[in-house]
Design a protein around this motif. Structure first.
Motif, PDB file in Angstrom:
ATOM      1  N   GLY A 193       6.100  -3.597 -33.201  1.00 23.06           N
ATOM      2  CA  GLY A 193       6.099  -2.541 -34.203  1.00 23.06           C
ATOM      3  C   GLY A 193       7.448  -1.871 -34.349  1.00 23.06           C
ATOM      4  N   ASP A 194       7.501  -0.935 -35.280  1.00 24.08           N
ATOM      5  CA  ASP A 194       8.759  -0.266 -35.609  1.00 24.08           C
ATOM      6  C   ASP A 194       8.996   1.018 -34.825  1.00 24.08           C
ATOM      7  N   GLY A 195       7.945   1.568 -34.216  1.00 23.32           N
ATOM      8  CA  GLY A 195       8.120   2.831 -33.519  1.00 23.32           C
ATOM      9  C   GLY A 195       8.158   4.011 -34.485  1.00 23.32           C
ATOM     10  N   PRO A 196       8.797   5.119 -34.085  1.00 27.87           N
ATOM     11  CA  PRO A 196       9.568   5.255 -32.842  1.00 27.87           C
ATOM     12  C   PRO A 196       8.670   5.404 -31.608  1.00 27.87           C
ATOM     13  N   PHE A 197       9.121   4.794 -30.496  1.00 30.40           N
ATOM     14  CA  PHE A 197       8.395   4.809 -29.246  1.00 30.40           C
ATOM     15  C   PHE A 197       9.102   5.712 -28.237  1.00 30.40           C
ATOM     16  N   PRO A 198       8.343   6.366 -27.356  1.00 27.78           N
ATOM     17  CA  PRO A 198       8.992   7.093 -26.262  1.00 27.78           C
ATOM     18  C   PRO A 198       9.755   6.109 -25.374  1.00 27.78           C
ATOM     19  N   LEU A 199      10.714   6.636 -24.638  1.00 23.86           N
ATOM     20  CA  LEU A 199      11.646   5.797 -23.870  1.00 23.86           C
ATOM     21  C   LEU A 199      11.540   6.091 -22.380  1.00 23.86           C
ATOM     22  N   ILE A 200      11.531   5.023 -21.582  1.00 25.63           N
ATOM     23  CA  ILE A 200      11.674   5.146 -20.132  1.00 25.63           C
ATOM     24  C   ILE A 200      12.889   4.339 -19.699  1.00 25.63           C
ATOM     25  N   VAL A 201      13.793   4.974 -18.977  1.00 24.18           N
ATOM     26  CA  VAL A 201      14.944   4.290 -18.384  1.00 24.18           C
ATOM     27  C   VAL A 201      14.663   4.112 -16.898  1.00 24.18           C
ATOM     28  N   ILE A 202      14.801   2.886 -16.404  1.00 25.40           N
ATOM     29  CA  ILE A 202      14.603   2.597 -14.980  1.00 25.40           C
ATOM     30  C   ILE A 202      15.958   2.280 -14.351  1.00 25.40           C
ATOM     31  N   GLN A 260       6.404  -4.217 -13.820  1.00 22.04           N
ATOM     32  CA  GLN A 260       6.449  -2.767 -13.938  1.00 22.04           C
ATOM     33  C   GLN A 260       6.726  -2.364 -15.393  1.00 22.04           C
ATOM     34  N   ALA A 261       7.670  -3.045 -16.019  1.00 23.51           N
ATOM     35  CA  ALA A 261       7.987  -2.763 -17.419  1.00 23.51           C
ATOM     36  C   ALA A 261       6.800  -3.077 -18.316  1.00 23.51           C
ATOM     37  N   ALA A 262       6.084  -4.176 -18.019  1.00 23.71           N
ATOM     38  CA  ALA A 262       4.936  -4.554 -18.841  1.00 23.71           C
ATOM     39  C   ALA A 262       3.873  -3.456 -18.844  1.00 23.71           C
ATOM     40  N   ALA A 263       3.644  -2.847 -17.678  1.00 21.30           N
ATOM     41  CA  ALA A 263       2.648  -1.780 -17.602  1.00 21.30           C
ATOM     42  C   ALA A 263       3.055  -0.583 -18.441  1.00 21.30           C
ATOM     43  N   LEU A 264       4.349  -0.292 -18.494  1.00 23.06           N
ATOM     44  CA  LEU A 264       4.838   0.847 -19.270  1.00 23.06           C
ATOM     45  C   LEU A 264       4.860   0.529 -20.763  1.00 23.06           C
ATOM     46  N   VAL A 265       5.230  -0.700 -21.116  1.00 19.75           N
ATOM     47  CA  VAL A 265       5.186  -1.118 -22.514  1.00 19.75           C
ATOM     48  C   VAL A 265       3.746  -1.076 -23.021  1.00 19.75           C
ATOM     49  N   GLU A 266       2.813  -1.438 -22.156  1.00 14.76           N
ATOM     50  CA  GLU A 266       1.397  -1.394 -22.509  1.00 14.76           C
ATOM     51  C   GLU A 266       0.978   0.012 -22.915  1.00 14.76           C
ATOM     52  N   ARG A 267       1.665   1.004 -22.394  1.00 10.88           N
ATOM     53  CA  ARG A 267       1.379   2.400 -22.721  1.00 10.88           C
ATOM     54  C   ARG A 267       2.177   2.892 -23.921  1.00 10.88           C
ATOM     55  N   GLY A 268       2.920   1.987 -24.541  1.00  8.92           N
ATOM     56  CA  GLY A 268       3.625   2.320 -25.770  1.00  8.92           C
ATOM     57  C   GLY A 268       5.062   2.741 -25.602  1.00  8.92           C
ATOM     58  N   TYR A 269       5.662   2.449 -24.441  1.00 10.66           N
ATOM     59  CA  TYR A 269       7.040   2.853 -24.177  1.00 10.66           C
ATOM     60  C   TYR A 269       8.032   1.716 -24.389  1.00 10.66           C
ATOM     61  N   VAL A 270       9.206   2.068 -24.879  1.00 13.28           N
ATOM     62  CA  VAL A 270      10.374   1.201 -24.747  1.00 13.28           C
ATOM     63  C   VAL A 270      10.922   1.406 -23.344  1.00 13.28           C
ATOM     64  N   VAL A 271      11.288   0.331 -22.662  1.00  9.24           N
ATOM     65  CA  VAL A 271      11.831   0.417 -21.315  1.00  9.24           C
ATOM     66  C   VAL A 271      13.240  -0.172 -21.312  1.00  9.24           C
ATOM     67  N   ALA A 272      14.194   0.593 -20.806  1.00  6.62           N
ATOM     68  CA  ALA A 272      15.577   0.128 -20.696  1.00  6.62           C
ATOM     69  C   ALA A 272      15.989   0.144 -19.225  1.00  6.62           C
ATOM     70  N   ILE A 273      16.620  -0.952 -18.771  1.00  3.78           N
ATOM     71  CA  ILE A 273      17.065  -1.066 -17.383  1.00  3.78           C
ATOM     72  C   ILE A 273      18.548  -1.401 -17.382  1.00  3.78           C
ATOM     73  N   PRO A 274      19.428  -0.401 -17.345  1.00  3.12           N
ATOM     74  CA  PRO A 274      20.868  -0.661 -17.369  1.00  3.12           C
ATOM     75  C   PRO A 274      21.392  -1.040 -15.980  1.00  3.12           C
ATOM     76  N   MET A 275      22.184  -2.096 -15.919  1.00  2.00           N
ATOM     77  CA  MET A 275      22.915  -2.412 -14.698  1.00  2.00           C
ATOM     78  C   MET A 275      24.160  -1.524 -14.704  1.00  2.00           C
ATOM     79  N   ARG A 276      24.310  -0.726 -13.668  1.00  2.00           N
ATOM     80  CA  ARG A 276      25.401   0.231 -13.656  1.00  2.00           C
ATOM     81  C   ARG A 276      26.753  -0.455 -13.435  1.00  2.00           C
TER      82      ARG A 276
END
Length: 308
Positions: free
Chosen positions: A63-72, A92-108
């Protein structure tokens, strides 16, 4: 230049057109079951007169969103950070996406294929965490410019060194951030005298300047944080003014430090996180089924392992 002012300057710069310098390219995008996508993007981070790129995994619902965001925020494995593999946390990301979140995991910076060199800080744990937050800010600046992200509904999570980074980030005021989740957060350096006291002092400082409520997870058989260190960290943080709730989930397999990164840990942390999200006024129930992302070969992705 203090952190708040520097961050405000960057956002103003972006609004005035400096964002032309911050171009980003997706170098991989895989379609997942139920329309979920896994992309690997290069998030720009200003480093003086240079711009470096942070390798970042993004999971997006259909979908187009906008979706809430979780950064891990990922942990730190033994050895050279440049040799550390890209963090995926697929289940872990799949469970959060299932709840409607965009998940971003930046490598520092300095990790995996991200540019620059890892900035340690020696025995100064507090400084280490604060330096890492610059990469979280860069990821947020990028993600909140995406049309599918709801910039007013953001949660920051972190595992181990990423948990330390998450609590350090809590000292920064960033628009839209609602809360923090710390999974076995900390940084252990046995070469430093009184390394546990150094860590406790860092948590005390983060608590003194904390801006967000937080949820913490620590187990009893953690190979990095022996009892009663987690309780000391929690007391230092909350006594200094930080708002937090500690979940002691007891023993987990052979080492509770790996609870979050294990699929078997989902049943421990997900109900607690759901309750925390509800307290923050955020989605906390599955909106559609989301299977764990798969590799390009079609086989399930191996669970990510962090040791610190």
């Amino acid at each position: 230049m203090n952190r708040t002012y520097r961050h405000a300057w960057k956002r103003a710069c972006a609004a005035l057109g400096c964002a032309a310098l911050l171009t980003t390219a997706a170098h991989a995008q895989d379609a997942q079951p139920n329309g979920v996508t896994e992309s690997v993007v290069e998030v720009p981070k200003s480093a003086g007169i240079f711009t470096i790129k942070l390798e970042t995994t993004v999971y997006k619902p259909a979908g187009d969103g906008p979706f809430p965001l979780i950064v891990i925020n990922h942990g730190k494995a033994h050895g050279n950070p440049a040799f550390q593999s890209r963090a995926r946390y697929s289940a872990q990301a799949a469970a959060l996406v299932e709840r409607g979140y965009v998940v971003a995991i930046p490598m520092r910076q300095g990790f995996s294929r991200s540019g620059g060199a890892y900035v340690g800080g020696g025995c100064n744990v507090e400084s280490n965490g604060l330096v890492q937050t610059e990469d979280v800010v860069a990821a947020l600046d990028y993600m909140t410019r995406q049309p599918y992200v709801d910039r007013d509904r953001i949660v920051i999570m972190g595992q181990s060194h990423g948990g330390l980074t998450t609590l350090a980030f809590g000292t920064i005021v960033y628009p839209g951030v609602r809360g923090l989740v710390n999974f076995a957060g900390g940084l252990r350096n046995d070469t430093c005298a009184a390394w546990e006291d150094n860590l406790v002092r860092a948590f005390e400082t983060y608590g003194r300047h904390a801006h967000y409520p937080s949820l913490w997870f620590y187990g009893d058989n953690d190979s990095y944080w022996p009892k009663p260190l987690p309780e000391r960290l929690f007391f230092a943080y909350t006594s200094a003014g930080g708002k937090a709730r500690l979940v002691d989930y007891g023993n987990f397999q052979s080492d509770s430090h790996g609870m979050f990164a294990s699929r078997a840990g989902l049943g421990i942390w997900l109900p607690q996180v759901d309750a925390f999200l509800r307290e923050l006024g955020l989605p906390a129930s599955p909106v559609h089924a989301a299977a764990a992302p798969v590799n390009a070969t079609g086989t399930p992705a191996a669970p990510h392992k962090d040791t610190r």
